[in-house]
Design a protein around this motif. Structure first.
Motif, PDB file in Angstrom:
ATOM      1  N   GLN A  28     -17.645  73.070  -0.696  1.00 33.35           N
ATOM      2  CA  GLN A  28     -19.125  73.589   1.055  1.00 33.35           C
ATOM      3  C   GLN A  28     -17.826  73.381   1.906  1.00 33.35           C
ATOM      4  O   GLN A  28     -16.829  72.485   1.850  1.00 33.35           O
ATOM      5  CB  GLN A  28     -19.619  72.564   0.548  1.00 33.35           C
ATOM      6  CG  GLN A  28     -20.943  72.959   1.918  1.00 33.35           C
ATOM      7  CD  GLN A  28     -22.290  71.771   1.859  1.00 33.35           C
ATOM      8  OE1 GLN A  28     -22.572  71.415   0.069  1.00 33.35           O
ATOM      9  NE2 GLN A  28     -22.861  71.205   2.396  1.00 33.35           N
ATOM     10  N   GLU A  31     -18.265  72.165   9.389  1.00 34.53           N
ATOM     11  CA  GLU A  31     -17.862  72.102  10.439  1.00 34.53           C
ATOM     12  C   GLU A  31     -16.173  71.409  10.192  1.00 34.53           C
ATOM     13  O   GLU A  31     -15.930  70.108  10.335  1.00 34.53           O
ATOM     14  CB  GLU A  31     -17.981  72.052  11.384  1.00 34.53           C
ATOM     15  CG  GLU A  31     -17.931  72.632  13.178  1.00 34.53           C
ATOM     16  CD  GLU A  31     -18.635  71.914  14.061  1.00 34.53           C
ATOM     17  OE1 GLU A  31     -19.963  72.352  13.552  1.00 34.53           O
ATOM     18  OE2 GLU A  31     -18.688  71.046  15.461  1.00 34.53           O
ATOM     19  N   LYS A  33     -12.977  69.241  12.120  1.00 33.48           N
ATOM     20  CA  LYS A  33     -13.035  68.411  12.747  1.00 33.48           C
ATOM     21  C   LYS A  33     -12.080  67.818  12.820  1.00 33.48           C
ATOM     22  O   LYS A  33     -11.502  67.375  11.326  1.00 33.48           O
ATOM     23  CB  LYS A  33     -14.022  67.159  12.723  1.00 33.48           C
ATOM     24  CG  LYS A  33     -13.790  66.351  13.630  1.00 33.48           C
ATOM     25  CD  LYS A  33     -14.863  65.284  13.562  1.00 33.48           C
ATOM     26  CE  LYS A  33     -15.382  64.102  14.791  1.00 33.48           C
ATOM     27  NZ  LYS A  33     -15.694  63.119  14.387  1.00 33.48           N
ATOM     28  N   ARG A  69     -11.266  67.340   8.883  1.00 32.42           N
ATOM     29  CA  ARG A  69     -11.729  67.294   7.627  1.00 32.42           C
ATOM     30  C   ARG A  69     -11.328  68.705   7.443  1.00 32.42           C
ATOM     31  O   ARG A  69     -12.026  69.368   8.359  1.00 32.42           O
ATOM     32  CB  ARG A  69     -12.990  66.895   8.123  1.00 32.42           C
ATOM     33  CG  ARG A  69     -13.738  66.976   6.649  1.00 32.42           C
ATOM     34  CD  ARG A  69     -15.273  66.365   7.126  1.00 32.42           C
ATOM     35  NE  ARG A  69     -15.574  65.427   8.091  1.00 32.42           N
ATOM     36  CZ  ARG A  69     -16.546  64.594   8.434  1.00 32.42           C
ATOM     37  NH1 ARG A  69     -17.940  65.441   8.385  1.00 32.42           N
ATOM     38  NH2 ARG A  69     -16.711  63.267   9.937  1.00 32.42           N
ATOM     39  N   ASP A  72     -15.869  69.701   2.457  1.00 31.23           N
ATOM     40  CA  ASP A  72     -16.561  68.767   2.384  1.00 31.23           C
ATOM     41  C   ASP A  72     -15.847  67.214   2.157  1.00 31.23           C
ATOM     42  O   ASP A  72     -16.384  66.667   1.730  1.00 31.23           O
ATOM     43  CB  ASP A  72     -17.927  68.695   2.266  1.00 31.23           C
ATOM     44  CG  ASP A  72     -18.268  69.243   0.652  1.00 31.23           C
ATOM     45  OD1 ASP A  72     -18.835  68.810   0.161  1.00 31.23           O
ATOM     46  OD2 ASP A  72     -17.450  69.936   0.625  1.00 31.23           O
ATOM     47  N   ARG A  73     -14.876  67.256   0.471  1.00 32.77           N
ATOM     48  CA  ARG A  73     -14.657  66.646   0.090  1.00 32.77           C
ATOM     49  C   ARG A  73     -13.280  66.286   0.383  1.00 32.77           C
ATOM     50  O   ARG A  73     -12.796  65.408  -0.208  1.00 32.77           O
ATOM     51  CB  ARG A  73     -14.748  66.952  -1.390  1.00 32.77           C
ATOM     52  CG  ARG A  73     -15.942  67.553  -1.922  1.00 32.77           C
ATOM     53  CD  ARG A  73     -16.473  67.977  -3.712  1.00 32.77           C
ATOM     54  NE  ARG A  73     -17.718  68.068  -4.027  1.00 32.77           N
ATOM     55  CZ  ARG A  73     -17.858  66.759  -4.297  1.00 32.77           C
ATOM     56  NH1 ARG A  73     -16.600  65.792  -4.633  1.00 32.77           N
ATOM     57  NH2 ARG A  73     -19.332  66.589  -5.083  1.00 32.77           N
ATOM     58  N   SER A  75      -9.263  65.464   3.305  1.00 28.27           N
ATOM     59  CA  SER A  75      -9.513  65.240   4.368  1.00 28.27           C
ATOM     60  C   SER A  75      -7.385  65.101   4.746  1.00 28.27           C
ATOM     61  O   SER A  75      -7.493  64.985   3.245  1.00 28.27           O
ATOM     62  CB  SER A  75     -10.206  64.556   5.222  1.00 28.27           C
ATOM     63  OG  SER A  75     -10.321  63.734   4.198  1.00 28.27           O
ATOM     64  N   LEU A  77      -4.820  63.085   6.779  1.00 24.70           N
ATOM     65  CA  LEU A  77      -4.270  61.755   7.602  1.00 24.70           C
ATOM     66  C   LEU A  77      -3.070  62.173   7.392  1.00 24.70           C
ATOM     67  O   LEU A  77      -2.407  61.878   6.968  1.00 24.70           O
ATOM     68  CB  LEU A  77      -5.139  60.353   7.179  1.00 24.70           C
ATOM     69  CG  LEU A  77      -5.030  59.046   7.771  1.00 24.70           C
ATOM     70  CD1 LEU A  77      -6.450  58.457   7.225  1.00 24.70           C
ATOM     71  CD2 LEU A  77      -3.015  58.815   7.925  1.00 24.70           C
ATOM     72  N   GLN A 100      -1.127  62.187   4.309  1.00 21.50           N
ATOM     73  CA  GLN A 100      -2.216  62.029   3.097  1.00 21.50           C
ATOM     74  C   GLN A 100      -3.247  63.129   3.194  1.00 21.50           C
ATOM     75  O   GLN A 100      -3.722  63.255   4.086  1.00 21.50           O
ATOM     76  CB  GLN A 100      -2.439  60.816   2.868  1.00 21.50           C
ATOM     77  CG  GLN A 100      -3.356  59.751   4.171  1.00 21.50           C
ATOM     78  CD  GLN A 100      -3.898  58.290   3.908  1.00 21.50           C
ATOM     79  OE1 GLN A 100      -2.794  57.943   3.570  1.00 21.50           O
ATOM     80  NE2 GLN A 100      -4.829  58.062   3.828  1.00 21.50           N
ATOM     81  N   LYS A 102      -6.295  63.224   1.233  1.00 20.01           N
ATOM     82  CA  LYS A 102      -7.341  63.033   0.834  1.00 20.01           C
ATOM     83  C   LYS A 102      -8.808  63.878  -0.007  1.00 20.01           C
ATOM     84  O   LYS A 102      -8.929  64.694   0.395  1.00 20.01           O
ATOM     85  CB  LYS A 102      -7.928  61.974   1.313  1.00 20.01           C
ATOM     86  CG  LYS A 102      -9.616  60.938   0.695  1.00 20.01           C
ATOM     87  CD  LYS A 102      -9.909  59.761   1.790  1.00 20.01           C
ATOM     88  CE  LYS A 102     -11.012  58.939   1.620  1.00 20.01           C
ATOM     89  NZ  LYS A 102     -12.627  59.741   2.120  1.00 20.01           N
ATOM     90  N   ASP A 104     -12.283  63.803  -2.096  1.00 20.31           N
ATOM     91  CA  ASP A 104     -13.368  62.448  -2.784  1.00 20.31           C
ATOM     92  C   ASP A 104     -14.161  63.324  -3.839  1.00 20.31           C
ATOM     93  O   ASP A 104     -14.938  64.221  -3.863  1.00 20.31           O
ATOM     94  CB  ASP A 104     -14.469  63.198  -1.517  1.00 20.31           C
ATOM     95  CG  ASP A 104     -13.400  62.068  -0.384  1.00 20.31           C
ATOM     96  OD1 ASP A 104     -14.574  62.780   0.503  1.00 20.31           O
ATOM     97  OD2 ASP A 104     -13.494  61.002  -0.343  1.00 20.31           O
TER      98      ASP A 104
END
Lengths: 361, 142
Positions: A28, A31, A33, A69, A72-73, A75, A77, A100, A102, A104
Motif C-alpha cells: 500500500q 505518505e 516521510k 518510509r 507501508d512495508r 523503509s 535507514l 539498510q 527494511k 516488514d
C-alpha cells in the motif's frame, strides 16, 4: 491431473509466488516521510599517561542520520559519520556506518538488507553512533577489541512476540575480515541473538557470533585495527554475549558480558573475556549520577586481538537538558592500559577526567 | 468514627470501583481502519509502546501523538507512558534510531490530528475530550 500441473509448472509456480508475495508486490502507498537528524559530541579530556599530563578538546564523531518510509512495508535507514582521521588530507573522513532497507513482510517480522550494526549485544543494537543516547561518555572497552561493529549482509528480525515481548535477530554477512563490497571465500559470518522484555524498560539478551577470519585479517567492521601479530593463517572467531539492561524511572542498569574464543592452528584455543557494568540513579528528569566498571582480558595465546588486561572504574554524572542535549562528566581510573590501534604499550594510566557535550538536531 | 472520616473512607472505596476509562477524561482515542471499535487501557498502552507493526486487518500501525504545543500532551504521556512528555520524545527517538520502528507523527492541534488520521489508514491518536469526533473515527474506551 498430474500431467496438467507438470506441463504448466512454471505458470503455477509464478502464480503461487505472486499470491504469497502479494503484500510485497501490491504494498500500500503511504505518505512518504523522510527525516534527517544530526548527532554529535564535543569533549574535553584531562589525563596523565606515563606520568605526563595532557588536557585537550576533541571534536567527536558527527553523525548524519536519515530515515524514510517508502511504502507501508518498506523503509530505509542511513547513518553516515564524519570523524577525525589523521590519514586524511583534511584530517576528517566520512564513513557509512549504516545503510539498510527494511521490509516488514509479516506482522512483527522483518527482513533487513544492507550495512547494519551487528545485533550481537544491547549496546551495539541500541546506541550506534549517537553519543546523546549513550548513558556514559565512552563505549565499553570491548568495542575496541572484540565486538564486530558492522555487518554487510541480511538480517531477519522479529520483535514484540508473545507476552514476554520475545525478539530474535539472525544475520549472515561479509564478516570482520571483509569490506562492504566483497570478501574472500564463501564463509559468511553468522550472528544470532534473542531477547525478551519482561517488564517496561528491561531487555534481557543473549547473542552468538561466528566468523572465519581469512588470513587473520581485521577488516573495516571491527574495533581491532592493528593486532601487531605476524600470524597470517585463518582464525575461527566465536563469541557468546549476554546483556542485561534496565532503564526505569529511578534506576538504570546495564551489564554487557562476553566470552570470545578463537581457534588457530598454531596455538589452539584462546579464551578472552570482557564485562562492563553501568549503574545509574535518576534523581529527576535531568540528573543521573552513575558508576561504571569495565574489565577486559585476553588470553596469552590470542593471535588476532591485541593483548589487553584492563580494568576501569569510574564515577560520573549526566545532566540532560532535554532529550537532545546532555552533558556528562566522568572521573575514571584505568589500569594496565593497552593502546588500541598502535603497537602494544603497557602503561598505568592512573586517572582521567572527561567531559562530553552530546547533542542531536 | 466521625462522619467526616466515614465519608472519606466511602469516597476512597468508590474511587477503587471506577472503570479504567475514568483515566482518559482529558482525551479521546481516534483511529482510522484499525479494526478497533473499543479498546481497553492495557490494549492502548500496548499499541503505543509499541508492540506490533500491523493491525489484525493487516493495515500498518501508524502512531500519532500530541506535539509539544498540544494541551493534552502531558496527559497522554502520563497515562500511556507513565512518564513526562520529554521522556516520551526520548523513548521514540531511541526506537527510531535503533531502526526497529517507524517514527510517530506529532501534531499540535486536534484539527491537524483528525485531518491526518482521516486520510491515513491504520493511524491512531488522541484528541481533546471536548473536540467533536466523527463516529467513524472514534474508538471508545472500555
Amino acid at each position: 491431473m498430474r500431467y496438467f500441473f507438470k506441463k504448466h509448472f512454471s505458470f503455477w509456480l509464478i502464480s503461487l509466488s505472486l499470491f504469497l508475495f502479494k503484500p510485497v508486490v501490491f504494498s500500500q502507498e503511504v505518505e512518504r516521510k523522510t527525516s534527517l537528524n544530526y548527532y554529535g559530541a564535543i569533549e574535553f579530556t584531562f589525563n596523565n599517561p606515563q606520568d605526563k599530563f595532557n588536557s585537550f578538546f576533541t571534536l567527536g564523531e558527527q553523525d548524519f542520520f536519515i530515515t524514510s518510509r517508502l511504502t507501508d512495508r518498506i523503509s530505509f535507514l542511513g547513518e553516515t559519520v564524519v570523524r577525525f582521521d589523521p590519514r586524511s588530507g583534511t584530517t576528517f573522513s566520512p564513513s557509512i556506518e549504516r545503510a539498510q532497507m527494511k521490509f516488514d513482510y509479516y506482522k512483527n517480522h522483518s527482513l533487513i538488507v544492507g550495512k547494519i550494526h551487528s545485533p550481537v549485544n544491547y549496546w551495539n543494537d541500541v546506541y550506534h553512533h549517537g553519543r546523546v543516547f549513550f548513558p556514559t561518555i565512552d563505549r565499553p572497552v570491548a568495542f575496541s577489541y572484540f565486538i564486530p561493529l558492522h555487518t554487510m549482509g541480511a538480517r531477519l528480525m522479529g520483535q514484540g512476540l508473545g507476552r514476554l515481548n520475545f525478539g530474535y535477530d539472525v544475520v549472515v554477512g561479509n564478516g570482520i575480515s571483509s569490506t562492504d563490497v566483497n570478501r574472500e571465500g564463501t564463509d559468511l559470518s553468522f550472528t544470532a541473538s534473542v531477547h525478551i522484555k519482561p517488564v517496561d524498560g528491561m531487555r534481557l539478551q543473549a547473542g552468538y557470533y561466528n566468523d572465519l577470519l581469512k588470513n587473520n585479517k581485521a577488516g573495516v567492521h571491527s574495533g581491532q585495527v592493528n593486532q601487531g601479530f605476524n600470524y597470517k593463517k585463518d582464525i575461527r572467531y566465536r563469541m557468546l554475549t549476554t546483556s542485561v539492561a534496565y532503564f526505569g524511572r529511578k534506576l538504570e542498569f546495564l551489564n554487557e558480558s562476553l566470552y570470545n574464543f578463537n581457534f588457530s592452528d598454531s596455538l589452539g584455543r584462546a579464551n578472552n573475556y570482557s564485562s562492563y557494568t553501568y549503574l545509574g540513579f535518576r534523581l529527576d528528569d535531568n540528573r543521573v549520577p552513575f558508576v561504571v566498571f569495565d574489565i577486559t582480558s585476553t588470553d596469552d595465546n590470542e593471535l588476532h586481538i591485541a593483548h589487553v588486561h584492563r580494568t576501569q572504574l569510574g564515577l560520573g554524572f549526566r545532566y540532560e537538558f532535554n532529550y537532545l542535549l546532555n552533558l556528562k562528566i566522568q572521573l575514571m581510573r584505568s589500569a594496565d592500559f593497552h593502546d588500541h590501534g598502535g603497537p602494544e604499550i603497557k602503561e598505568i594510566n592512573k586517572y582521567f577526567l572527561k567531559l562530553q557535550l552530546a547533542y542531536g538536531l | 468514627m466521625s462522619a467526616l472520616r466515614i465519608s472519606g473512607f466511602l469516597l476512597f472505596l468508590v474511587t477503587l470501583t471506577l472503570p479504567d476509562n475514568a483515566f482518559a477524561q482529558n482525551f479521546q482515542v481516534v483511529g482510522n481502519q484499525t479494526g478497533l471499535a473499543t479498546v481497553t487501557r492495557a490494549e492502548l498502552i500496548s499499541i503505543f509502546k509499541p508492540k506490533n507493526n500491523r493491525w489484525e486487518n493487516n493495515k500498518p500501525v501508524v502512531i500519532v501523538l500530541p506535539g509539544a504545543a498540544s494541551v493534552i500532551r502531558d496527559d497522554v504521556a502520563q497515562q500511556i507512558y507513565s512518564n513526562s512528555f520529554v521522556a516520551v520524545q526520548k523513548y521514540w527517538l531511541s526506537l527510531v534510531f535503533q531502526g526497529r520502528f517507524n517514527a510517530p507523527y506529532f501534531f499540535n492541534s486536534d484539527d491537524e490530528t483528525l485531518n491526518f488520521i482521516r486520510k491515513t489508514p491504520g493511524s491512531i491518536g488522541f484528541v481533546s475530550v471536548s473536540t467533536g469526533v466523527p463516529e467513524d473515527l472514534l474508538i471508545k474506551l472500555k
